[in-house]
Design a protein around this motif. Structure first.
Motif, mmCIF file in Angstrom:
data_model
loop_
_atom_site.group_PDB
_atom_site.id
_atom_site.type_symbol
_atom_site.label_atom_id
_atom_site.label_comp_id
_atom_site.label_asym_id
_atom_site.label_seq_id
_atom_site.Cartn_x
_atom_site.Cartn_y
_atom_site.Cartn_z
ATOM 1 N N ALA A 178 32.936 45.370 32.232
ATOM 2 C CA ALA A 178 34.029 44.580 31.678
ATOM 3 C C ALA A 178 33.976 44.590 30.150
ATOM 4 O O ALA A 178 33.084 45.182 29.545
ATOM 5 N N THR A 179 34.951 43.917 29.538
ATOM 6 C CA THR A 179 34.900 43.646 28.111
ATOM 7 C C THR A 179 33.677 42.766 27.868
ATOM 8 O O THR A 179 33.416 41.833 28.626
ATOM 9 N N ILE A 180 32.941 43.100 26.819
ATOM 10 C CA ILE A 180 31.670 42.412 26.595
ATOM 11 C C ILE A 180 31.888 40.944 26.233
ATOM 12 O O ILE A 180 32.624 40.637 25.291
ATOM 13 N N CYS A 181 31.253 40.060 26.980
ATOM 14 C CA CYS A 181 31.284 38.624 26.675
ATOM 15 C C CYS A 181 30.038 38.293 25.865
ATOM 16 O O CYS A 181 29.307 39.191 25.470
ATOM 17 N N THR A 182 29.765 37.035 25.604
ATOM 18 C CA THR A 182 28.547 36.690 24.882
ATOM 19 C C THR A 182 27.369 36.660 25.861
ATOM 20 O O THR A 182 27.559 36.593 27.075
ATOM 21 N N TRP A 183 26.178 36.676 25.284
ATOM 22 C CA TRP A 183 24.972 36.653 26.126
ATOM 23 C C TRP A 183 24.926 35.367 26.949
ATOM 24 O O TRP A 183 24.575 35.381 28.129
ATOM 25 N N LYS A 184 25.312 34.254 26.330
ATOM 26 C CA LYS A 184 25.297 32.983 27.066
ATOM 27 C C LYS A 184 26.275 33.028 28.238
ATOM 28 O O LYS A 184 25.979 32.536 29.327
ATOM 29 N N GLU A 185 27.449 33.600 28.008
ATOM 30 C CA GLU A 185 28.439 33.691 29.100
ATOM 31 C C GLU A 185 27.918 34.574 30.229
ATOM 32 O O GLU A 185 28.122 34.283 31.409
ATOM 33 N N ARG A 197 35.777 38.248 36.437
ATOM 34 C CA ARG A 197 36.062 39.519 35.767
ATOM 35 C C ARG A 197 35.566 40.732 36.557
ATOM 36 O O ARG A 197 35.414 41.814 36.009
ATOM 37 N N ALA A 198 35.337 40.536 37.850
ATOM 38 C CA ALA A 198 34.810 41.629 38.680
ATOM 39 C C ALA A 198 35.770 42.814 38.752
ATOM 40 O O ALA A 198 35.344 43.956 38.982
ATOM 41 N N ASP A 199 37.071 42.550 38.568
ATOM 42 C CA ASP A 199 38.050 43.637 38.733
ATOM 43 C C ASP A 199 38.216 44.505 37.490
ATOM 44 O O ASP A 199 38.956 45.491 37.514
ATOM 45 N N GLU A 200 37.559 44.142 36.399
ATOM 46 C CA GLU A 200 37.624 45.006 35.212
ATOM 47 C C GLU A 200 36.772 46.251 35.438
ATOM 48 O O GLU A 200 35.827 46.241 36.211
ATOM 49 N N GLY A 201 37.138 47.339 34.748
ATOM 50 C CA GLY A 201 36.313 48.548 34.786
ATOM 51 C C GLY A 201 36.582 49.416 36.010
ATOM 52 O O GLY A 201 37.319 49.032 36.918
ATOM 53 N N PRO A 202 36.000 50.601 36.028
ATOM 54 C CA PRO A 202 36.242 51.581 37.100
ATOM 55 C C PRO A 202 35.315 51.387 38.306
ATOM 56 O O PRO A 202 34.477 50.487 38.303
ATOM 57 N N THR A 203 35.494 52.222 39.319
ATOM 58 C CA THR A 203 34.583 52.182 40.462
ATOM 59 C C THR A 203 33.219 52.724 40.057
ATOM 60 O O THR A 203 32.194 52.247 40.527
ATOM 61 N N GLY A 204 33.242 53.742 39.226
ATOM 62 C CA GLY A 204 31.985 54.333 38.770
ATOM 63 C C GLY A 204 32.307 55.348 37.683
ATOM 64 O O GLY A 204 33.470 55.653 37.424
ATOM 65 N N GLY A 205 31.274 55.881 37.066
ATOM 66 C CA GLY A 205 31.470 56.888 36.035
ATOM 67 C C GLY A 205 31.386 58.289 36.613
ATOM 68 O O GLY A 205 31.313 58.484 37.829
#
Lengths: 238, 433
Positions: A178-185, A197-205
């Motif tokens: 996903a888009t990078i959140c903060t370390w605390k988040e 945010r599980a739906d962000e990003g691809p299935t794999g590279g």
């Protein structure tokens, strides 16, 4: 170079009723409450930015343990940090394969570029740099992690660009996350409170799909008797 | 040549979502399994010949049959998703691309052993994988595949996604149990085995992600179908992970028993202009092999016959630019860092090994130091509760066996004779550190 000493307690703990309530919620998810201790310590980090004495005492109080028993656990696991972590925890894998593929040189370059040593935080409090053991992405070596999201096939140049973007506050996306959140988040998700945010990003590279793509090209499948595949070319990922 | 089963839906859009998984036939196996008696599900998995994909290769169905069903205590299923063995990178992409394959496998497997609570213990350092597992469990619950009275059968199951906190040792099944109980992750002495006294002292099955994820395909297609792939004693398709100096690293799902020569052909060979020097068949805890082992069948028996272990099928490939002493030192540093400290030979021994290897890499030593390393290794192996110490000595003894000349070259050269730049992926791009 960041100050490497830290007071036992800074006296400004943010552990309050809300966090205690969430700790009880975590403990209730398990057949035996103590099983929630690792998630609870992740929760402490999401609130405090590190493991604080107040956080340890809160875990102990909720679970009916002593502070010493909780400390014994907290000090065993490398993800729990005694010193404050920056907004972005930047890890460079220097286990054998990544090291040889370039991880050692990337780590050296970043130490110099950020003017910090291993497990230290930049003056602006943005980045904590750490060398990592194998993070299970060897087919993308050399690998880096930002707040435990994958950054694949890195070079010294792409690594410095990455930390420059993080320090400048630019939006950064993991190529397999996903888009990078903060370390605390991020720590809050690890504690067991999803951020949706599980739906962000691809299935794999590319490497994840290397074998499957070859099989598709050459029409290789598992033997008959296999459940009929419902592959529809129009629905394929790029 | 390749037989995608676990990886078959990885190129579907949003393959991690329930809707996509069901379009690929997902949860059909669950409906079939819930119409079977639990004991018949155990028999089906036994008959398939599925062996544990976490490295040890123990027959999965047999492990399940050790659960004493006359024991009145609750039974638990724990999935070992603490993938951390250096080189191993198969479970993480599986869970990222298709977490429902695992969740469906968990429900069927828990039903088979009559567990009403299951845990997925996933390493903490993989945020997005954890997000997708958490979401898959919620989706499965909303669809009626988890919770109470699953699909109207009266069977109840709760699944808890549990994030670890950074400790390789927690991949060892009894250390994992201690960690899941909220303690330091240190191995337990066996017996009793977890099947008798595991989590909270109750009967517990612990299986690797790939093992559990293989179960739905066995229920869908039958034990004979599964056994039609692979070799006589190592059956089924499995994920081989190629990394390092290969043209196209990645996941290659093939029948058990394929060879490295065949896999390298599929992956485009060793990177251009270079040749194979050494490789691990299944992670850093499995003794190194060389080019003379290219035709060894990569199944449990074949690799054991070559003096190593199939392990996790994590094929780390190194070409002639790689210094085996540097590689061995780095792995040894890893084991030193990850030793939990419980057993003296491992806690102390891994420190000694690192100290000696550091000296040798700097060119300060002679041939007698190699004897000392082998002697130490002999005193560390097999003298601890768990296999971490055995793994720690594997790179040392095998690298001395195959690359003694490289060790000696460090002494005559007064340091490492290899240029670390040449082994990097960006060596040809003209980049410098």
């Amino acid at each position: 170079m960041a100050d490497t000493t830290v007071p036992y307690s800074t006296g400004d703990s943010k552990i309050g009723e809300t966090t205690i309530g969430e700790m009880r919620e975590l403990a209730a998810r398990y057949p035996e409450g103590r099983s929630a201790l690792l998630p609870m310590l992740h929760l402490v980090q999401s609130v405090e930015g590190r493991i604080t004495p107040e956080g340890i005492e809160a875990c102990a109080a909720v679970l009916g343990l002593t502070g010493a028993e909780v400390s014994a656990v907290a000090t065993f696991y490398t993800m729990y940090k005694r010193r404050p972590v920056g907004d972005y925890h930047v890890g460079v894998c220097t286990n054998t394969l990544c090291a040889i593929m370039g991880g050692d040189l990337i780590f050296e370059r970043l130490k110099e570029h950020l003017d910090v040593g291993n497990d230290e935080t930049t003056e602006d409090g943005k980045i904590t740099l750490e060398h990592l053991e194998c993070n299970a992405a060897c087919d993308y070596a050399p690998v880096m992690m930002v707040n435990w999201e994958f950054f694949d096939d890195m070079t010294p140049e792409s690594a410095t660009q990455l930390v420059d973007d993080l320090q400048a506050g630019n939006e950064v996306k993991s190529p397999r996350g996903a888009t990078i959140c903060t370390w605390k988040e991020a720590e809050r998700v690890l504690a067991g409170f999803p951020d949706g945010r599980a739906d962000e990003g691809p299935t794999g590279g590319k490497a994840t799909l290397a074998g499957l793509r070859l099989a598709r090209e050459r029409n290789w499948t598992a033997p008959a008797g296999a459940q009929a595949r419902t592959t529809d070319d129009s629905r394929k990922e790029d | 040549m390749l037989t995608p089963v676990l990886s078959d839906n990885w190129d579907q859009i949003r393959s991690w979502q329930l809707a996509s998984y069901q379009r690929s036939g997902g949860y059909d196996a669950l409906r079939t399994a819930l119409r079977m008696l639990p004991a018949d599900v155990v028999t089906a998995v036994k008959d398939s010949g599925l062996r544990g994909r976490g490295g040890a290769g123990f027959p999965t169905g047999m492990k399940w049959s050790f659960i004493p069903q006359d024991n009145p205590k609750p039974k638990y299923l724990v999935v070992n998703a603490d993938e951390s063995e250096p080189g191993t990178c198969k479970d993480i992409p599986l869970m990222l691309a298709s977490p429902h394959t695992l969740v469906e496998g968990v429900i069927i497997s828990a039903y088979a052993i009559r567990a009403n609570t299951a845990f997925i213990y996933v390493r903490g350092e993989v945020l997005h994988v954890i997000r997708r597992l958490q979401q898959a469990v919620v989706e499965a619950r909303e669809a009626g595949f988890l919770g109470t009275n699953i699909l109207g059968t009266g069977y109840d199951l709760d699944v808890i996604v549990h994030a670890g906190a950074g400790a390789y040792i927690c991949g060892e099944e009894t250390a994992l149990l201690d960690s899941l109980e909220g303690r330091r992750g240190q191995p337990r002495l066996r017996p009793p085995f977890p099947a008798v006294a595991g989590l909270y002292g109750c009967p517990t099955v612990i299986n690797n992600v790939e093992s559990i994820a293989s179960v739905p395909s066995i229920i869908n297609n039958g034990a004979d179908w599964f056994g039609s792939m692979g070799t006589e004693k190592s059956k089924g398709p499995t994920l081989y992970s190629l990394s390092g100096h290969v043209t196209r690293p990645g996941q290659y799902e093939a029948p058990m028993g394929i060879t490295l020569r065949q896999l390298l052909e599929l992956a485009g060979g060793i990177r251009d202009g270079h040749e194979l020097k050494f490789w691990t068949p299944g992670g850093s805890s499995t003794p190194l092999l060389t080019a003379e082992h290219l035709d060894v069948p990569l199944d449990y028996e074949g690799v054991a016959g070559a003096g190593s272990l199939l392990g996790t099928k994590a094929l780390q490939i190194f070409d002639e630019t790689t210094c085996p002493v540097r590689a061995t030192l780095r792995w040894t540093e890893f084991y030193k860092h990850e030793s939990c400290g419980k057993c003296t030979p491992c806690r102390e021994g891994t420190w000694w090994l690192v100290q000696i290897l550091e000296r040798l890499e700097a060119g300060q030593g002679d041939e007698s130091d190699l004897e000392k390393l082998l002697d130490l290794s002999d005193n560390i192996t097999g003298r601890s509760f768990c296999a971490l110490a055995d793994g720690a000595t594997a790179p040392i003894t095998s690298s001395i066996q195959h690359f003694k000349d490289d060790y000696l070259a460090h002494f005559t050269n007064g340091g490492c004779p290899f240029d670390p730049m040449l082994s990097t992926v960006f060596a040809t791009a003209g980049a410098t550190a």
